[in-house]
Design a protein around this motif. Structure first.
Motif, PDB file in Angstrom:
ATOM      1  N   LEU A  99     -12.460   2.695  -1.472  1.00  0.00           N
ATOM      2  CA  LEU A  99     -13.575   3.322  -2.164  1.00  0.00           C
ATOM      3  C   LEU A  99     -14.271   2.315  -3.072  1.00  0.00           C
ATOM      4  O   LEU A  99     -13.626   1.437  -3.641  1.00  0.00           O
ATOM      5  CB  LEU A  99     -13.092   4.486  -3.052  1.00  0.00           C
ATOM      6  CG  LEU A  99     -12.155   5.540  -2.480  1.00  0.00           C
ATOM      7  CD1 LEU A  99     -11.783   6.531  -3.572  1.00  0.00           C
ATOM      8  CD2 LEU A  99     -12.800   6.259  -1.321  1.00  0.00           C
ATOM      9  N   ASP A 100     -15.582   2.461  -3.202  1.00  0.00           N
ATOM     10  CA  ASP A 100     -16.307   1.871  -4.317  1.00  0.00           C
ATOM     11  C   ASP A 100     -16.385   2.952  -5.386  1.00  0.00           C
ATOM     12  O   ASP A 100     -16.790   4.089  -5.094  1.00  0.00           O
ATOM     13  CB  ASP A 100     -17.727   1.461  -3.914  1.00  0.00           C
ATOM     14  CG  ASP A 100     -17.764   0.117  -3.209  1.00  0.00           C
ATOM     15  OD1 ASP A 100     -16.722  -0.567  -3.171  1.00  0.00           O
ATOM     16  OD2 ASP A 100     -18.834  -0.232  -2.674  1.00  0.00           O
ATOM     17  N   ILE A 101     -15.995   2.639  -6.606  1.00  0.00           N
ATOM     18  CA  ILE A 101     -15.996   3.609  -7.684  1.00  0.00           C
ATOM     19  C   ILE A 101     -16.729   3.027  -8.884  1.00  0.00           C
ATOM     20  O   ILE A 101     -16.864   1.802  -9.019  1.00  0.00           O
ATOM     21  CB  ILE A 101     -14.565   4.008  -8.084  1.00  0.00           C
ATOM     22  CG1 ILE A 101     -13.727   2.765  -8.403  1.00  0.00           C
ATOM     23  CG2 ILE A 101     -13.895   4.832  -6.975  1.00  0.00           C
ATOM     24  CD1 ILE A 101     -12.313   3.049  -8.871  1.00  0.00           C
ATOM     25  N   CYS A 102     -17.203   3.882  -9.763  1.00  0.00           N
ATOM     26  CA  CYS A 102     -17.893   3.391 -10.957  1.00  0.00           C
ATOM     27  C   CYS A 102     -18.087   4.530 -11.946  1.00  0.00           C
ATOM     28  O   CYS A 102     -17.954   5.704 -11.611  1.00  0.00           O
ATOM     29  CB  CYS A 102     -19.247   2.773 -10.608  1.00  0.00           C
ATOM     30  SG  CYS A 102     -20.495   3.983 -10.121  1.00  0.00           S
ATOM     31  N   GLY A 103     -18.417   4.141 -13.164  1.00  0.00           N
ATOM     32  CA  GLY A 103     -18.851   5.080 -14.182  1.00  0.00           C
ATOM     33  C   GLY A 103     -20.272   4.756 -14.578  1.00  0.00           C
ATOM     34  O   GLY A 103     -20.619   3.596 -14.802  1.00  0.00           O
TER      35      GLY A 103
END
Length: 425
Positions: free
Chosen positions: A367-371
């Motif tokens: 996954l690519d994840i971010c906030g």
């Protein structure tokens, strides 16, 4: 003669001489004997009431056969693990004395986590801490940059549980100061606008439906996941000082180990540089920038700000809600690129970028994840690897620790080799 704070070949060589040498962690673990109460307290500290970690009876009906801890508690700075290395001989003490890059600017840039086995109640956990990588880099922001990687490995009898790697970026102080002068006031244009009643209502609605997005007991089969799938966003905020107070109750005081009253005085006597006087001339910890607006402003920020690890726990929460009880979070990394201020709201997001079988034949997704905050700024990008149950390949198989290690010492040796290879790439 190099200027003060400059990074030199000699200093880097001295630092590399410490690679792989285990040393005691300076802080005691927050939980010496982790149990189901600790599992719940840690999870609630970052707003997660998943019954897999919060209900002692729930786990018996899952593939784990009993309660387990959130990945956030399974390892992580200062949470669990008694030092395997308690004392150092005189020669090792001399080798580890001081900072070879003393005077060079240092900032905590990112965290990388791996998990190989679940943390269960009553496990006696040990930890082993060492420098594992020193990578000499060129940077457009400074004349010379060093990526300093420290690993902390957590183990129990006969099994390695997890590891956390901290990335400290070290830069020539002179170059950093020159750039800081050029960019003075770079945070001046950040304005944290008050929320309207409508905005608060929208955020409240999103947060109120959070439990509905949790996969829970329904397996997320590998065959049903496609590259490009987006995870339902997880909303965190608006962040309050109260949220950081609650964070500390569950997660402890971190690397600094801030103490109260007489114990705080003793700490000031040991590390006076970590203290400075407040407006009443009372010495207090530099960490106060996280809860005192005036101290935060004096540090060049428009408001109080969080800890990078807080957003790391939010990203783990995003992943574990999506993957369900039968899956395994194998790895997660995150960069801390911007501050998260009190008053900010974060949308934690993720996208499936790869679906594959690992070298061990385990069904996995990356996954690519971010906030992302309410100003549309990505503050903490990262990646995750999740092992999923499969109709064809069967239930999740836990990953093998580096080099097939069964002890923290073996894992640490294997990690030194891994980070050496990273340096050569």
């Amino acid at each position: 003669m190099p200027e003060a704070g400059a990074i030199t070949d000699e200093a880097i060589a001295r630092l590399r001489g410490r690679i792989g040498i285990a040393q005691p962690h300076p802080q005691r673990p927050w939980y010496r004997e982790p149990n189901t109460d600790a599992f719940r307290q840690v999870a609630e500290a970052f707003g997660d009431d998943n019954p897999l970690w919060c209900d002692p009876d729930y786990g018996a009906g899952t593939v784990w056969g009993g309660p387990i801890a959130s990945p956030n508690m399974n390892g992580g700075d200062t949470l669990i693990g008694e030092n395997e290395v308690q004392k150092l001989d005189a020669e090792t003490k001399a080798l580890l004395k001081g900072d070879p890059l003393k005077g060079a600017h240092a900032y905590y840039s990112g965290s990388y986590r791996e998990w190989w086995a679940p943390l269960r109640p009553g496990m006696r956990v040990t930890r082993r801490n060492a420098l594992v990588g020193v990578h000499d880099k060129k940077s457009e922001f400074a004349a010379r940059t060093v990526h300093e990687w420290t690993a902390e490995v957590f183990a129990t009898v006969g099994a390695v549980l997890s590891a956390q790697y901290r990335l400290m970026i070290r830069t020539d102080r002179g170059a950093v100061e020159r750039r800081a002068d050029e960019g003075a006031g770079k945070y001046d244009d950040i304005v944290i606008e008050p929320y309207t009643e409508e905005q608060i209502a929208e955020i409240t609605e999103a947060v109120s439906t959070e439990a509905e997005r949790r996969r829970g007991a329904e397996p997320r089969w590998w065959e049903d996941v496609e590259e490009g799938d987006e995870l339902p966003p997880l909303v965190k905020g608006p962040m309050r000082v109260t949220d950081m107070v609650v964070w500390h109750t569950g997660m402890g005081m971190g690397l600094y180990g801030v103490k109260a009253l007489r114990l705080g005085v003793q700490q000031r006597q040991r590390v006076p540089g970590f203290f400075r006087p407040d407006d009443l001339n009372i010495p207090d910890v530099q960490q106060r920038v996280h809860w005192d607006p005036e101290w935060a402003r004096r540090a060049g920020n428009p408001a109080i700000y969080d800890y990078g690890r807080m957003r790391e726990t939010w990203l783990v929460h995003l992943c574990t809600d999506w993957m369900g009880d039968d899956a395994w979070l194998a790895a997660l990394d995150v960069e801390f690129r911007r501050f998260n201020y009190v008053g900010d709201t974060h949308w934690m997001r993720g996208t499936v970028t790869r679906k594959y079988l690992t070298d061990e034949g385990a069904p996995a997704v990356d996954l690519d994840i971010c906030g992302e905050n309410q100003r549309g700024e990505t503050t903490c990008p990262g990646h995750a690897t999740i092992l999923l149950p499969s109709r064809e390949h069967g239930p999740v198989r836990l990953p093998t620790p580096p080099g097939g290690a069964t002890t923290a010492a073996e894992a640490l040796d294997a990690l030194v080799a891994r980070f050496e290879n990273m340096s050569a790439e």
